[in-house]
Design a protein around this motif. Sequence first.
Motif, PDB file in Angstrom:
ATOM      1  N   GLU A 270       0.831  -1.074  -0.046  1.00  0.00           N
ATOM      2  CA  GLU A 270       0.040  -0.169   0.064  1.00  0.00           C
ATOM      3  C   GLU A 270       0.841   1.277   0.130  1.00  0.00           C
ATOM      4  OE1 GLU A 270      -2.970  -0.248  -0.354  1.00  0.00           O
ATOM      5  OE2 GLU A 270      -3.690  -2.079   0.105  1.00  0.00           O
ATOM      6  N   LYS A 271       0.207   2.302  -0.107  1.00  0.00           N
ATOM      7  CA  LYS A 271       1.186   3.753  -0.375  1.00  0.00           C
ATOM      8  C   LYS A 271       1.748   4.040   0.761  1.00  0.00           C
ATOM      9  CE  LYS A 271      -1.132   6.999  -3.647  1.00  0.00           C
ATOM     10  NZ  LYS A 271      -1.512   8.205  -3.813  1.00  0.00           N
ATOM     11  N   TRP A 272       1.400   3.635   2.057  1.00  0.00           N
ATOM     12  CA  TRP A 272       2.085   3.840   3.188  1.00  0.00           C
ATOM     13  C   TRP A 272       2.891   3.066   3.789  1.00  0.00           C
ATOM     14  CZ3 TRP A 272      -3.311   2.869   2.681  1.00  0.00           C
ATOM     15  CH2 TRP A 272      -3.688   1.736   3.083  1.00  0.00           C
ATOM     16  N   GLU A 273       3.087   2.010   2.954  1.00  0.00           N
ATOM     17  CA  GLU A 273       4.255   0.919   3.343  1.00  0.00           C
ATOM     18  C   GLU A 273       5.473   1.348   2.615  1.00  0.00           C
ATOM     19  OE1 GLU A 273       1.963  -3.220   4.238  1.00  0.00           O
ATOM     20  OE2 GLU A 273       1.775  -2.651   2.169  1.00  0.00           O
ATOM     21  N   THR A 274       6.340   2.005   3.145  1.00  0.00           N
ATOM     22  CA  THR A 274       7.573   2.613   2.819  1.00  0.00           C
ATOM     23  C   THR A 274       8.851   2.027   3.559  1.00  0.00           C
ATOM     24  OG1 THR A 274       7.702   4.438   4.282  1.00  0.00           O
ATOM     25  CG2 THR A 274       6.243   4.787   2.246  1.00  0.00           C
ATOM     26  N   HIS A 275       9.823   2.349   2.827  1.00  0.00           N
ATOM     27  CA  HIS A 275      11.224   1.948   3.516  1.00  0.00           C
ATOM     28  C   HIS A 275      12.125   2.969   2.966  1.00  0.00           C
ATOM     29  CE1 HIS A 275      12.343   0.387  -0.492  1.00  0.00           C
ATOM     30  NE2 HIS A 275      11.473  -0.363  -0.556  1.00  0.00           N
ATOM     31  N   PRO A 276      13.486   2.945   3.640  1.00  0.00           N
ATOM     32  CA  PRO A 276      14.546   3.961   2.932  1.00  0.00           C
ATOM     33  C   PRO A 276      14.819   3.855   1.465  1.00  0.00           C
ATOM     34  CG  PRO A 276      15.006   3.163   5.121  1.00  0.00           C
ATOM     35  CD  PRO A 276      13.852   2.463   4.703  1.00  0.00           C
ATOM     36  N   ILE A 277      14.849   5.032   0.677  1.00  0.00           N
ATOM     37  CA  ILE A 277      15.312   4.724  -0.593  1.00  0.00           C
ATOM     38  C   ILE A 277      16.065   3.858  -0.973  1.00  0.00           C
ATOM     39  CG2 ILE A 277      16.666   6.842  -0.560  1.00  0.00           C
ATOM     40  CD1 ILE A 277      15.756   7.338  -3.526  1.00  0.00           C
ATOM     41  N   SER A 278      16.114   2.915  -2.029  1.00  0.00           N
ATOM     42  CA  SER A 278      17.001   1.849  -2.528  1.00  0.00           C
ATOM     43  C   SER A 278      17.441   2.507  -3.681  1.00  0.00           C
ATOM     44  CB  SER A 278      16.420   0.662  -3.076  1.00  0.00           C
ATOM     45  OG  SER A 278      17.427  -0.074  -3.546  1.00  0.00           O
ATOM     46  N   VAL A 279      18.572   3.130  -3.682  1.00  0.00           N
ATOM     47  CA  VAL A 279      19.017   3.861  -4.935  1.00  0.00           C
ATOM     48  C   VAL A 279      19.494   2.708  -6.192  1.00  0.00           C
ATOM     49  CG1 VAL A 279      20.921   5.458  -5.981  1.00  0.00           C
ATOM     50  CG2 VAL A 279      20.013   5.693  -3.552  1.00  0.00           C
ATOM     51  N   PRO A 280      20.016   1.551  -6.078  1.00  0.00           N
ATOM     52  CA  PRO A 280      20.085   0.521  -6.814  1.00  0.00           C
ATOM     53  C   PRO A 280      18.795   0.243  -7.714  1.00  0.00           C
ATOM     54  CG  PRO A 280      21.290  -0.150  -4.949  1.00  0.00           C
ATOM     55  CD  PRO A 280      20.442   0.976  -4.639  1.00  0.00           C
ATOM     56  N   GLN A 281      17.606  -0.012  -6.821  1.00  0.00           N
ATOM     57  CA  GLN A 281      16.210   0.012  -7.408  1.00  0.00           C
ATOM     58  C   GLN A 281      15.974   1.147  -8.297  1.00  0.00           C
ATOM     59  OE1 GLN A 281      13.435  -1.285  -4.577  1.00  0.00           O
ATOM     60  NE2 GLN A 281      11.684  -1.195  -5.904  1.00  0.00           N
ATOM     61  N   LEU A 282      16.305   2.568  -7.757  1.00  0.00           N
ATOM     62  CA  LEU A 282      15.829   3.509  -8.745  1.00  0.00           C
ATOM     63  C   LEU A 282      16.422   3.645  -9.718  1.00  0.00           C
ATOM     64  CD1 LEU A 282      14.590   6.676  -8.386  1.00  0.00           C
ATOM     65  CD2 LEU A 282      16.920   7.430  -7.484  1.00  0.00           C
ATOM     66  N   LYS A 283      17.902   3.430  -9.842  1.00  0.00           N
ATOM     67  CA  LYS A 283      18.588   3.569 -11.147  1.00  0.00           C
ATOM     68  C   LYS A 283      18.370   2.389 -11.948  1.00  0.00           C
ATOM     69  CE  LYS A 283      23.191   2.305  -9.058  1.00  0.00           C
ATOM     70  NZ  LYS A 283      24.584   2.865  -8.655  1.00  0.00           N
ATOM     71  N   ALA A 284      18.052   1.083 -11.559  1.00  0.00           N
ATOM     72  CA  ALA A 284      17.539   0.116 -12.288  1.00  0.00           C
ATOM     73  C   ALA A 284      16.502   0.430 -13.261  1.00  0.00           C
ATOM     74  CB  ALA A 284      17.586  -1.110 -11.396  1.00  0.00           C
ATOM     75  N   ALA A 285      15.396   1.014 -12.664  1.00  0.00           N
ATOM     76  CA  ALA A 285      14.259   1.557 -13.256  1.00  0.00           C
ATOM     77  C   ALA A 285      14.408   2.473 -14.214  1.00  0.00           C
ATOM     78  CB  ALA A 285      13.098   1.925 -12.136  1.00  0.00           C
ATOM     79  N   LEU A 286      15.186   3.460 -13.777  1.00  0.00           N
ATOM     80  CA  LEU A 286      15.376   4.625 -14.734  1.00  0.00           C
ATOM     81  C   LEU A 286      16.444   4.215 -16.027  1.00  0.00           C
ATOM     82  CD1 LEU A 286      16.544   7.629 -12.210  1.00  0.00           C
ATOM     83  CD2 LEU A 286      14.386   7.363 -13.584  1.00  0.00           C
ATOM     84  N   TYR A 287      17.278   3.259 -15.748  1.00  0.00           N
ATOM     85  CA  TYR A 287      18.113   2.739 -16.696  1.00  0.00           C
ATOM     86  C   TYR A 287      17.363   1.882 -17.653  1.00  0.00           C
ATOM     87  CZ  TYR A 287      22.353   4.391 -14.079  1.00  0.00           C
ATOM     88  OH  TYR A 287      23.226   5.172 -13.332  1.00  0.00           O
ATOM     89  N   ALA A 288      16.411   1.152 -17.090  1.00  0.00           N
ATOM     90  CA  ALA A 288      15.572   0.125 -18.055  1.00  0.00           C
ATOM     91  C   ALA A 288      14.762   1.021 -18.955  1.00  0.00           C
ATOM     92  CB  ALA A 288      14.776  -0.568 -17.381  1.00  0.00           C
ATOM     93  N   CYS A 289      14.206   2.281 -18.606  1.00  0.00           N
ATOM     94  CA  CYS A 289      13.353   3.000 -19.481  1.00  0.00           C
ATOM     95  C   CYS A 289      14.428   3.737 -20.461  1.00  0.00           C
ATOM     96  CB  CYS A 289      13.043   4.151 -18.756  1.00  0.00           C
ATOM     97  SG  CYS A 289      11.438   3.732 -17.601  1.00  0.00           S
TER      98      CYS A 289
END
Length: 531
Positions: A270-289
């Motif tokens: 759900e929207k409120w289920e968060t954790h500290p940002i995972s930069v590897p996950q962030l850049k993997a998604a950006l790079y895939a695009c």
Amino acid sequence: MYQIYPRSFQDSNGDGIGDLPGIISRLDYLKQLGVGALWLSPVYQSPNADNGYDISDYQAINPEYGTMADMERLIQEARQRDIRIVMDLVVNHTSDEHAWFVNARTGMDSSTRDYYVWSDPVDGHEPNDLTSGFIGGSAWEHDSTSDQYFLHLFSAKQVDLNWQSPKLRQAIYDMMNFWIAKGIGGFRMDVIDMIGKEPFEKQLVNGPHLHDYLHEMNRATWADRDFLTVGEAWSAGPKEALQYSCPARQELSMIFQFGHLWADRKVGGEKWETHPISVPQLKAALYACQRELATDGWNSLFWNNHDLPRAVSRFGTPTGPNRELSAKMLAITLHGLKGTPYIYQGEEMGMTDCPVTMIEQVDDVEARTIYRQLRVQGDSATTAMEKVNRFSRDNARTPMQWDASLNAGFSTGQPWLAVNPNYQTINVQATLTEPDSVFETYQQLIQLRKTQPVLQTGAFQALAVPDDVIAYTRTLGEVTWLVCSNFGAEPVDVTLPQRVAKRLVGNYDDYPDQLGDVQLRPYEAFMVALQ
């Protein structure tokens, strides 16, 4: 592209609600920033059950925002400044007060009955267990006149349209052509991946005829025009983005895909289920695009919008000296990628989230529903508010902070939503007088994107760097530019190509003119030309 949330941008008449004349009064500021188009969240006639995303008349302006003459003047005044207007188009649903639906409810033989999704009761109940995304409970509402149910996947005042009806589709295309004739430059299309839904099969996104409808829409409206279209598609990944934006398919210019925004959220949660940002996950998604749309299709580039938390609060640091550093870092990271960058109002000066302490202070209908659900599940009021504050859409909707005067210069009256208390230090007037400001960084990046082909069409290549660092090159012919960003508050060592570097944009005063082994400072980011 610069997104304006009209209700919160600039009030011209003291009623506490932003309006079209207010936007017109700020066009010179937007020209100074350098943007080429303004995406307006809906300004159509609406009862505002969801702040304009419940449209009751597509071809009328909500009096809160002004008149059709004001809209026409905005289109004209913006065009004189080389800025195009992009209208927000909501065609998955209408308000229950739209004339189409009012007529549809008069009887099963009404002329617009099939514009909406209806069903007979099943065993005396709703046709299935689909739920409403905004208010909870069933997505089916009983109509006592016909003893049928109609579908609303959002609130009960946002009634889903039946795109299987050729008459409905033609009515929508006629409405779109009405706006195109007025000289707008594009449409942003709300939840466009839902228009092909098959609700009785419980297929709500990516229905079997979705792309047929989009191709038909293209040919019936903006085909062969200088026109921008961007669709909101939460269900889409990079491969689906190529389907939408491949020119040969004649659908959309691009879509918003949201894979990178799961970097601080539990996937499938759900929207409120968060954790500290995972930069590897962030850049993997950006790079895939970047890779999937490298030679065909097109990317949209964004950190935030009217439905999302403020970028600097989510991915950076919202207070102290690192606020400006991280705001600039996010700008540099995004503007170096291939695609069309989107700036959300206030992002260009590092506006932050605005947490509140009581649910009574929250306007967002979705956030209020989430709060009620959390309380029923056993969360205390304090815990529920902490969770709501993370993703309340009000974070992005607080009034634009123009100066340090009363109500941040947004309105002489009582604002419809409280101004963020930090407006006295974070505001446009302050950033315009500050040397090396966040605004200036955006201004520099926009100018580079307008003038440098390597940023427009250059090939993307990711570099091997530590987890908390994003680094890549863009290459066109003999020209190679490098972008490097530290997403952390601690120094980090990186190894970059051994090349002489000419600084283009950065967020520290000094920078390495010879790359190789480099220590990046907290939130340090730079864009350099390799020599």
